[in-house]
Design an enzyme around this catalytic site. Structure first.
Site, PDB file in Angstrom:
ATOM      1  N   LYS A 126       0.816  -1.217   0.000  1.00 19.22           N
ATOM      2  CA  LYS A 126       0.000   0.000   0.000  1.00 19.22           C
ATOM      3  C   LYS A 126       0.856   1.277   0.000  1.00 19.22           C
ATOM      4  O   LYS A 126       2.054   1.231   0.338  1.00 19.22           O
ATOM      5  CB  LYS A 126      -0.937  -0.033   1.210  1.00 19.22           C
ATOM      6  CG  LYS A 126      -1.947  -1.178   1.140  1.00 19.22           C
ATOM      7  CD  LYS A 126      -3.035  -1.016   2.191  1.00 19.22           C
ATOM      8  CE  LYS A 126      -4.053  -2.138   2.060  1.00 19.22           C
ATOM      9  NZ  LYS A 126      -5.227  -1.915   2.954  1.00 19.22           N
ATOM     10  N   PHE A 147     -16.031   3.030   5.685  1.00 21.09           N
ATOM     11  CA  PHE A 147     -14.631   3.407   5.421  1.00 21.09           C
ATOM     12  C   PHE A 147     -14.278   3.424   3.933  1.00 21.09           C
ATOM     13  O   PHE A 147     -13.155   3.734   3.565  1.00 21.09           O
ATOM     14  CB  PHE A 147     -13.684   2.462   6.172  1.00 21.09           C
ATOM     15  CG  PHE A 147     -13.856   0.989   5.833  1.00 21.09           C
ATOM     16  CD1 PHE A 147     -13.302   0.450   4.679  1.00 21.09           C
ATOM     17  CD2 PHE A 147     -14.571   0.155   6.674  1.00 21.09           C
ATOM     18  CE1 PHE A 147     -13.449  -0.896   4.375  1.00 21.09           C
ATOM     19  CE2 PHE A 147     -14.724  -1.207   6.381  1.00 21.09           C
ATOM     20  CZ  PHE A 147     -14.162  -1.726   5.217  1.00 21.09           C
ATOM     21  N   ARG A 188      -2.302 -14.947   4.231  1.00 16.78           N
ATOM     22  CA  ARG A 188      -3.046 -14.235   5.270  1.00 16.78           C
ATOM     23  C   ARG A 188      -2.402 -14.438   6.647  1.00 16.78           C
ATOM     24  O   ARG A 188      -2.422 -13.544   7.486  1.00 16.78           O
ATOM     25  CB  ARG A 188      -4.520 -14.630   5.246  1.00 16.78           C
ATOM     26  CG  ARG A 188      -5.208 -14.016   4.015  1.00 16.78           C
ATOM     27  CD  ARG A 188      -6.630 -14.441   3.853  1.00 16.78           C
ATOM     28  NE  ARG A 188      -7.522 -13.792   4.799  1.00 16.78           N
ATOM     29  CZ  ARG A 188      -7.967 -12.546   4.697  1.00 16.78           C
ATOM     30  NH1 ARG A 188      -7.571 -11.781   3.697  1.00 16.78           N
ATOM     31  NH2 ARG A 188      -8.803 -12.053   5.584  1.00 16.78           N
ATOM     32  N   THR A 211      -6.202  -7.679   9.952  1.00 18.57           N
ATOM     33  CA  THR A 211      -6.397  -6.411   9.221  1.00 18.57           C
ATOM     34  C   THR A 211      -5.920  -5.218  10.045  1.00 18.57           C
ATOM     35  O   THR A 211      -5.276  -4.305   9.527  1.00 18.57           O
ATOM     36  CB  THR A 211      -7.895  -6.238   8.884  1.00 18.57           C
ATOM     37  OG1 THR A 211      -8.346  -7.417   8.224  1.00 18.57           O
ATOM     38  CG2 THR A 211      -8.122  -5.041   7.979  1.00 18.57           C
ATOM     39  N   ARG A 237       1.847  -6.915   8.779  1.00 22.49           N
ATOM     40  CA  ARG A 237       1.058  -5.764   9.265  1.00 22.49           C
ATOM     41  C   ARG A 237       1.484  -5.350  10.672  1.00 22.49           C
ATOM     42  O   ARG A 237       1.425  -4.165  11.019  1.00 22.49           O
ATOM     43  CB  ARG A 237      -0.428  -6.106   9.213  1.00 22.49           C
ATOM     44  CG  ARG A 237      -0.965  -6.063   7.784  1.00 22.49           C
ATOM     45  CD  ARG A 237      -2.342  -6.654   7.717  1.00 22.49           C
ATOM     46  NE  ARG A 237      -2.994  -6.387   6.444  1.00 22.49           N
ATOM     47  CZ  ARG A 237      -4.088  -7.036   6.042  1.00 22.49           C
ATOM     48  NH1 ARG A 237      -4.619  -7.978   6.796  1.00 22.49           N
ATOM     49  NH2 ARG A 237      -4.644  -6.736   4.885  1.00 22.49           N
ATOM     50  N   ASN A 271      -2.440  -0.369   6.484  1.00 16.37           N
ATOM     51  CA  ASN A 271      -1.980  -1.613   7.116  1.00 16.37           C
ATOM     52  C   ASN A 271      -0.944  -2.350   6.257  1.00 16.37           C
ATOM     53  O   ASN A 271      -0.892  -3.572   6.248  1.00 16.37           O
ATOM     54  CB  ASN A 271      -3.180  -2.507   7.464  1.00 16.37           C
ATOM     55  CG  ASN A 271      -4.034  -2.860   6.263  1.00 16.37           C
ATOM     56  OD1 ASN A 271      -3.790  -2.360   5.171  1.00 16.37           O
ATOM     57  ND2 ASN A 271      -5.017  -3.720   6.441  1.00 16.37           N
ATOM     58  N   HIS A 323      -2.268  -5.451   1.229  1.00 16.20           N
ATOM     59  CA  HIS A 323      -3.542  -6.137   0.996  1.00 16.20           C
ATOM     60  C   HIS A 323      -3.229  -7.581   0.624  1.00 16.20           C
ATOM     61  O   HIS A 323      -2.220  -7.850  -0.012  1.00 16.20           O
ATOM     62  CB  HIS A 323      -4.292  -5.463  -0.167  1.00 16.20           C
ATOM     63  CG  HIS A 323      -5.416  -6.303  -0.695  1.00 16.20           C
ATOM     64  ND1 HIS A 323      -6.630  -6.380  -0.063  1.00 16.20           N
ATOM     65  CD2 HIS A 323      -5.491  -7.137  -1.763  1.00 16.20           C
ATOM     66  CE1 HIS A 323      -7.412  -7.216  -0.726  1.00 16.20           C
ATOM     67  NE2 HIS A 323      -6.743  -7.685  -1.765  1.00 16.20           N
TER      68      HIS A 323
HETATM   69  P1  CMP Z   1      -7.365  -4.762   2.738  1.00 14.37           P
HETATM   70  O1  CMP Z   1      -6.774  -6.109   2.951  1.00 14.37           O
HETATM   71  O2  CMP Z   1      -6.740  -3.874   1.724  1.00 14.37           O
HETATM   72  O3  CMP Z   1      -8.911  -4.961   2.351  1.00 14.37           O
HETATM   73  C1  CMP Z   1      -9.900  -4.004   2.619  1.00 14.37           C
HETATM   74  C2  CMP Z   1      -9.364  -2.857   3.433  1.00 14.37           C
HETATM   75  O4  CMP Z   1     -10.344  -2.075   4.076  1.00 14.37           O
HETATM   76  C3  CMP Z   1      -8.547  -3.423   4.580  1.00 14.37           C
HETATM   77  O5  CMP Z   1      -7.360  -3.985   4.123  1.00 14.37           O
HETATM   78  C4  CMP Z   1      -8.403  -2.203   5.460  1.00 14.37           C
HETATM   79  O6  CMP Z   1      -7.333  -1.378   5.073  1.00 14.37           O
HETATM   80  C5  CMP Z   1      -9.720  -1.483   5.209  1.00 14.37           C
HETATM   81  N1  CMP Z   1     -10.604  -1.643   6.367  1.00 14.37           N
HETATM   82  C6  CMP Z   1     -11.192  -2.770   6.782  1.00 14.37           C
HETATM   83  N2  CMP Z   1     -11.935  -2.539   7.890  1.00 14.37           N
HETATM   84  C7  CMP Z   1     -11.783  -1.221   8.174  1.00 14.37           C
HETATM   85  C8  CMP Z   1     -12.286  -0.359   9.188  1.00 14.37           C
HETATM   86  N3  CMP Z   1     -13.092  -0.828  10.150  1.00 14.37           N
HETATM   87  N4  CMP Z   1     -11.928   0.935   9.153  1.00 14.37           N
HETATM   88  C9  CMP Z   1     -11.118   1.404   8.183  1.00 14.37           C
HETATM   89  N5  CMP Z   1     -10.607   0.629   7.181  1.00 14.37           N
HETATM   90  C10 CMP Z   1     -10.930  -0.657   7.183  1.00 14.37           C
END
Ligand code: CMP
Length: 143
Positions: free
Chosen positions: A12, A60, A88, A94, A105, A115, A118
């Site tokens: 990211k 979000f 994962r 996450t 992460r 984070n 992805h």
């Molecule tokens: P990613 O694996 O890129 O897939 C979806 C993204 O949404 C996740 O990582 C986070 O960066 C974001 N995300 C998921 N849940 C939340 C949340 N509660 N608040 C803000 N961002 C979120």
């Protein structure tokens, strides 16, 4: 590239900006993944919306799309048996504050949005996400 044996990842914008891409790729190699496609690019806001369309109803979503289009990312296709699940595990939860010690992460994530990486959450999404970024010609088939 067989369903089940590959996953898709993105480094990211913040992790890229903070020059963590090299260390993240090293961690990926250390866990036995092969890189069969890789590119640095930048998503437009519309492309980020399309990529994350499954989250369109989440509060979000807009912020996430703004962030993901704020700077360069690195897109990767990774192969290994059990790739989606194993990747994962390597990236952790996450929310970086909940991610296990030593996960990508945990080490490089700043918050739930920024984070670091992805990772696809299913084989079907790995295929959709890989095809979102890469044409057949850009994927190395003999790994
Ligand atoms: P990613 O694996 O890129 O897939 C979806 C993204 O949404 C996740 O990582 C986070 O960066 C974001 N995300 C998921 N849940 C939340 C949340 N509660 N608040 C803000 N961002 C979120």
């Amino acid at each position: 590239m067989e369903l089940g044996n590959f996953t898709f990842s993105m480094i990211k914008p913040t992790a890229f900006h903070n020059k963590h891409a090299g260390e993240i790729i090293t961690m990926i190699y250390e866990q036995g993944f092969h890189i069969i496609a890789m590119k640095m690019t930048r998503l437009s806001y519309k492309e980020a919306q399309l990529f994350y369309k499954v989250h369109a109803d989440r509060p979000f979503y807009t912020d996430l799309c703004k962030f993901m289009s704020s700077g360069p990312i690195i897109a990767l296709i990774l192969t290994k048996s059990n790739a989606v699940e194993d990747y994962r595990k390597l990236i952790g939860s996450t929310d970086p504050s909940l991610a296990e010690d030593g996960t990508i992460r945990n080490v490089f994530g700043l918050n739930i949005q920024q984070n670091a990486v992805h990772g696809s959450d299913s084989d079907e999404n790995a295929l959709r996400e890989a095809q979102f970024f890469f044409s057949e010609l850009e994927i190395y088939k003999n790994a």
